[in-house]
Design a protein around this motif. Structure first.
Motif, short mmCIF file in Angstrom:
data_model
loop_
_atom_site.label_atom_id
_atom_site.label_comp_id
_atom_site.label_asym_id
_atom_site.label_seq_id
_atom_site.Cartn_x
_atom_site.Cartn_y
_atom_site.Cartn_z
N VAL A 197 0.49 -1.06 0.31
CA VAL A 197 -0.04 0.36 -0.06
C VAL A 197 0.81 1.36 0.07
CG1 VAL A 197 -2.03 1.47 1.89
CG2 VAL A 197 -1.92 -1.16 1.45
N MET A 198 1.71 1.46 0.86
CA MET A 198 2.65 2.27 0.62
C MET A 198 3.52 2.31 -0.35
SD MET A 198 2.09 4.07 3.50
CE MET A 198 4.06 4.57 4.27
N ALA A 254 2.27 1.60 -3.48
CA ALA A 254 1.32 2.27 -4.28
C ALA A 254 0.95 3.84 -3.83
CB ALA A 254 -0.11 2.01 -3.62
N LEU A 255 0.61 4.34 -3.18
CA LEU A 255 1.46 5.76 -2.58
C LEU A 255 2.11 6.49 -2.56
CD1 LEU A 255 -0.18 4.98 0.95
CD2 LEU A 255 -1.99 6.09 -0.98
N ALA A 256 2.74 6.25 -3.08
CA ALA A 256 4.44 6.74 -3.01
C ALA A 256 4.79 7.08 -4.94
CB ALA A 256 5.76 5.87 -2.95
N LEU A 257 4.07 5.58 -5.51
CA LEU A 257 3.90 6.13 -6.97
C LEU A 257 2.77 7.17 -7.01
CD1 LEU A 257 4.19 2.02 -8.08
CD2 LEU A 257 5.59 4.20 -8.61
N SER A 258 1.77 6.98 -6.37
CA SER A 258 0.48 8.13 -6.92
C SER A 258 1.32 9.28 -6.78
CB SER A 258 -0.59 7.72 -6.03
OG SER A 258 -0.58 7.52 -5.35
N ARG A 303 -5.03 9.26 -1.62
CA ARG A 303 -4.70 8.77 -1.20
C ARG A 303 -4.80 9.27 -0.11
NH1 ARG A 303 -0.48 11.60 -1.82
NH2 ARG A 303 1.08 10.02 -1.05
N ILE A 304 -5.29 11.01 0.64
CA ILE A 304 -5.17 11.16 2.06
C ILE A 304 -6.45 9.93 2.97
CG2 ILE A 304 -6.06 12.91 2.95
CD1 ILE A 304 -5.37 14.47 0.93
N ASP A 305 -7.27 9.56 1.84
CA ASP A 305 -8.24 8.73 2.57
C ASP A 305 -7.16 6.81 3.36
OD1 ASP A 305 -9.77 10.34 2.17
OD2 ASP A 305 -11.27 9.71 0.73
N ILE A 306 -6.63 6.80 2.12
CA ILE A 306 -5.89 5.31 2.44
C ILE A 306 -5.21 6.37 3.55
CG2 ILE A 306 -4.02 3.90 1.46
CD1 ILE A 306 -5.31 3.72 -0.91
#
Length: 165
Positions: free
Chosen positions: A2-3, A5-9, A19-22
């Protein structure tokens, strides 16, 4: 994952709220897990009602189908019940007067209490919901064989490469 994927987005402004919600969900997941684990005895009671089963059918909807598949395998390995996972067929089970154990969110009105046994999981962002749902199924996979008097620490029939004597 998950982290990663967040970095890629990070560079996609259209996904910034997602991103904020996740990230908020990740910040709360530990506390939600602690709260949910307090329901261990409720899950045990639910499993005791079904202790003489010969088979079990897990139904998964959307992203949770993978969770159902994983836990069907866990239940087979530990409790020796015939267990399969399918895509959601809840309405068919109800139409045949079945009484499913439903893992749902606390505020979910779709599954009435008078027709189901409910395991209520705290709500989180959809990308993280499986982290909480899998805990409930792991507890079911534990309590079903315990109800049958089986030793969950030494399951039979696992490949010898998995177990060490």
């Amino acid at each position: 994952m998950v982290m990663f994927a967040l970095a890629l987005s990070e560079d996609r402004s259209s996904k910034s709220q997602r991103r904020i919600d996740i990230m908020e969900g990740l910040a709360n997941i530990s506390e939600q897990t602690k709260e949910f684990l307090k329901l261990d005895q409720d899950i045990k009671k639910c499993c005791m009602k079904f202790k003489d089963l010969k088979s079990l059918l897990l139904l998964g909807r959307g992203n949770q189908h993978a969770t159902a598949l994983e836990d069907a395998l866990k239940i087979k390995e530990i409790s020796y019940l015939y267990c399969e996972a399918h895509l959601n067929a809840y309405n068919q089970v109800i139409a045949r007067n079945g009484r499913p154990i439903v893992i749902c969110n606390t505020d979910d009105l779709e599954f009435p209490r008078d027709r189901t046994d409910r395991v209520e999981v705290p709500r989180t962002v959809d990308a993280l919901q499986g982290l909480l749902n899998v805990i409930s199924l792991q507890l079911v996979a534990y309590w079903l064989p315990v109800a049958e008097g089986l030793n969950v620490d030494f399951p039979r029939n696992l490949a010898k490469s998995v177990t060490v004597e």
